[in-house]
Design a protein around this motif. Structure first.
Motif, PDB file in Angstrom:
ATOM      1  N   THR A  63      15.910  53.523 -64.003  1.00 46.90           N
ATOM      2  CA  THR A  63      16.024  53.466 -65.460  1.00 46.90           C
ATOM      3  C   THR A  63      15.795  52.061 -65.995  1.00 46.90           C
ATOM      4  O   THR A  63      15.975  51.818 -67.192  1.00 46.90           O
TER       5      THR A  63
ATOM      6  N   PRO B  87      16.463  63.716 -60.606  1.00 45.60           N
ATOM      7  CA  PRO B  87      17.399  62.616 -60.822  1.00 45.60           C
ATOM      8  C   PRO B  87      18.457  62.559 -59.720  1.00 45.60           C
ATOM      9  O   PRO B  87      18.864  63.591 -59.180  1.00 45.60           O
TER      10      PRO B  87
ATOM     11  N   ASP C   1      22.041  60.594 -59.509  1.00 44.61           N
ATOM     12  CA  ASP C   1      23.019  59.717 -60.147  1.00 44.61           C
ATOM     13  C   ASP C   1      23.935  59.119 -59.077  1.00 44.61           C
ATOM     14  O   ASP C   1      24.598  59.851 -58.348  1.00 44.61           O
TER      15      ASP C   1
ATOM     16  N   ALA D 297      21.284  58.323 -64.124  1.00 47.21           N
ATOM     17  CA  ALA D 297      20.174  59.259 -63.952  1.00 47.21           C
ATOM     18  C   ALA D 297      20.550  60.638 -64.470  1.00 47.21           C
ATOM     19  O   ALA D 297      21.641  61.142 -64.203  1.00 47.21           O
TER      20      ALA D 297
ATOM     21  N   SER E  79      19.644  56.063 -60.200  1.00 50.95           N
ATOM     22  CA  SER E  79      20.274  55.010 -60.990  1.00 50.95           C
ATOM     23  C   SER E  79      21.702  55.438 -61.292  1.00 50.95           C
ATOM     24  O   SER E  79      22.108  56.564 -60.995  1.00 50.95           O
TER      25      SER E  79
ATOM     26  N   ALA F  42      14.566  59.918 -58.691  1.00 52.19           N
ATOM     27  CA  ALA F  42      14.876  58.773 -59.544  1.00 52.19           C
ATOM     28  C   ALA F  42      16.365  58.454 -59.451  1.00 52.19           C
ATOM     29  O   ALA F  42      17.211  59.211 -59.940  1.00 52.19           O
TER      30      ALA F  42
ATOM     31  N   SER G 256      16.401  61.880 -68.718  1.00 50.21           N
ATOM     32  CA  SER G 256      15.922  60.497 -68.639  1.00 50.21           C
ATOM     33  C   SER G 256      14.488  60.399 -68.154  1.00 50.21           C
ATOM     34  O   SER G 256      13.847  59.356 -68.350  1.00 50.21           O
TER      35      SER G 256
END
Length: 294
Positions: free
Chosen positions: A9, A45, A47, A34, A31, A29, A38
Motif C-alpha cells: 500500500t 490481499p 493483512d 490490506a 500490508s 498484496a 485497496s
C-alpha cells in the motif's frame, strides 16, 4: 507466477501491484492495511504486520517470487526495525521455498560516510542476502512521483520559498528516476534470469543536482526561485530547516535530508539499463506528470 508484494500500500507498492496484475501474475498484496477494496480485482490481499509474527502464518506459501519494499523511516529506531523485519521475512521466504526476492534499495555513491538511512538500506540488503532464494537488488536515487517523499519536499520548497538560503547539499549530483520507469524495471527483472543474485542501479537518462531539480519543478509550475547555498548548514541543521518548510512528516524528511549529502548517480558498471533496457522517461516529463497528479 504467484508474486508477493511486501509493502503493497506504499507509494511504489500500489503501482507495482497494479503493474504485476496487469502483466498476468497472481499477486498477493501484503500490508498492515490490506483489503480487497485497496487493490484491483483479482489481487489477493494479505493483512499482516512484520512486527507481529503471529500475523504472518502462510505469508509465503506457494509464492514464486517476492518484492520487498519495507522501510520504517517514521520510527526513531528505523534501522533496528528494518533489520528485524528483513530477517523475519528472509526466514519465512526461505522456509517456504520462495525462488526469488527483489529488494528496492537506494544508491549511495562511494559507500563511504553513509547517512543512517542509506546505511540501513545496505544492512537490509545484507540481511536479505542470507536467504536461500536468489536476491536481486535495485538501487534508486530520488523517485519522481506525486506521493514520493523526496519529490514532495522539492514541491513544497518551490511553493513556499521564492528565495532560499539552503544547505550546500543542493548542489550534490543525483540521478532521479520517474516512478513509471522504476516500476518498469521492477517488473522487467522478474522475467530476466540473468538478474538473479545481482545488484543494479536504476536512474533516469540524465544527472541533475537538487538545485536544478528545484528550479525545474518551479519552472513547470510557472514560478521562479532564487537559491543561495549556505555552507555552514549541516545535514542535522538542514533537517530541522525542513521541519519548517515542508508538510512531509519530519521523521521521514530528517533521514532523507541527511542522505542528500551523498552523490547518488548510476554506476555505469551497475546500470540496469544495459541489461534490461526500457524507454526511459525524461525527468522533465516525470516532474510534469507528478505535478499533475499531486
Amino acid at each position: 507466477m504467484r508474486v508477493l508484494v511486501v509493502g503493497a500500500t506504499g507509494f511504489i507498492g500500489q503501482r507495482l501491484v497494479r503493474a504485476l496484475n496487469d502483466a498476468g501474475h497472481h499477486v498477493v498484496a501484503f500490508s498492515r492495511s490490506a483489503s480487497e477494496e485497496s487493490f484491483p480485482e483479482g489481487v489477493e490481499p494479505f493483512d499482516g504486520d512484520l512486527g507481529d509474527p503471529d500475523s504472518l502464518s502462510g505469508l509465503c506459501e506457494g509464492v514464486d517470487a517476492a518484492y520487498y519494499l519495507i522501510h520504517s523511516l517514521t520510527a526513531d529506531n528505523f534501522a533496528e526495525l528494518d533489520r528485524e523485519y528483513a530477517r523475519r521475512f528472509s526466514e519465512i521466504a526461505s522456509d517456504d521455498g520462495v525462488d526469488r526476492v527483489v529488494y528496492l534499495s537506494g544508491i549511495s555513491g562511494d559507500e563511504e560516510n553513509l547517512s543512517p538511512h542509506l546505511a540501513s538500506r545496505r544492512e537490509v540488503e545484507s540481511v536479505l542476502a542470507e536467504g536461500s532464494y536468489d536476491l536481486t537488488v535495485l538501487r534508486a536515487a530520488v523517485i519522481i512521483g506525486a506521493e514520493s517523499a523526496s519529490f514532495r519536499i522539492l514541491n513544497d520548497l518551490t511553493d513556499r520559498l521564492p528565495l532560499m538560503l539552503v544547505p550546500k547539499w543542493v548542489r550534490t549530483p543525483c540521478q532521479p528516476i520517474g516512478v513509471r520507469d522504476a516500476i518498469s524495471y521492477l517488473v522487467a527483472v522478474l522475467e530476466a534470469d540473468e538478474t538473479r543474485g545481482e545488484t543494479y542501479d536504476i536512474g533516469g537518462p540524465s544527472v541533475w543536482s537538487y538545485e536544478s531539480l528545484l528550479k525545474l519543478t518551479a519552472r513547470e509550475k510557472g514560478k521562479r526561485v532564487f537559491i543561495v547555498p549556505v555552507p555552514v548548514m549541516t545535514p542535522a541543521l538542514s533537517s530541522h530547516w525542513l521541519r519548517l518548510t515542508t508538510d512531509v512528516q519530519y521523521a521521514i524528511a530528517r533521514p532523507l535530508a541527511e542522505s542528500m549529502r551523498n552523490p547518488v548517480t548510476v554506476d555505469p558498471e551497475l546500470d540496469l539499463q544495459t541489461v534490461v533496457p526500457i524507454d526511459q522517461t525524461p525527468i522533465e516529463e516525470a516532474v510534469r506528470e507528478a505535478l499533475v497528479s499531486a
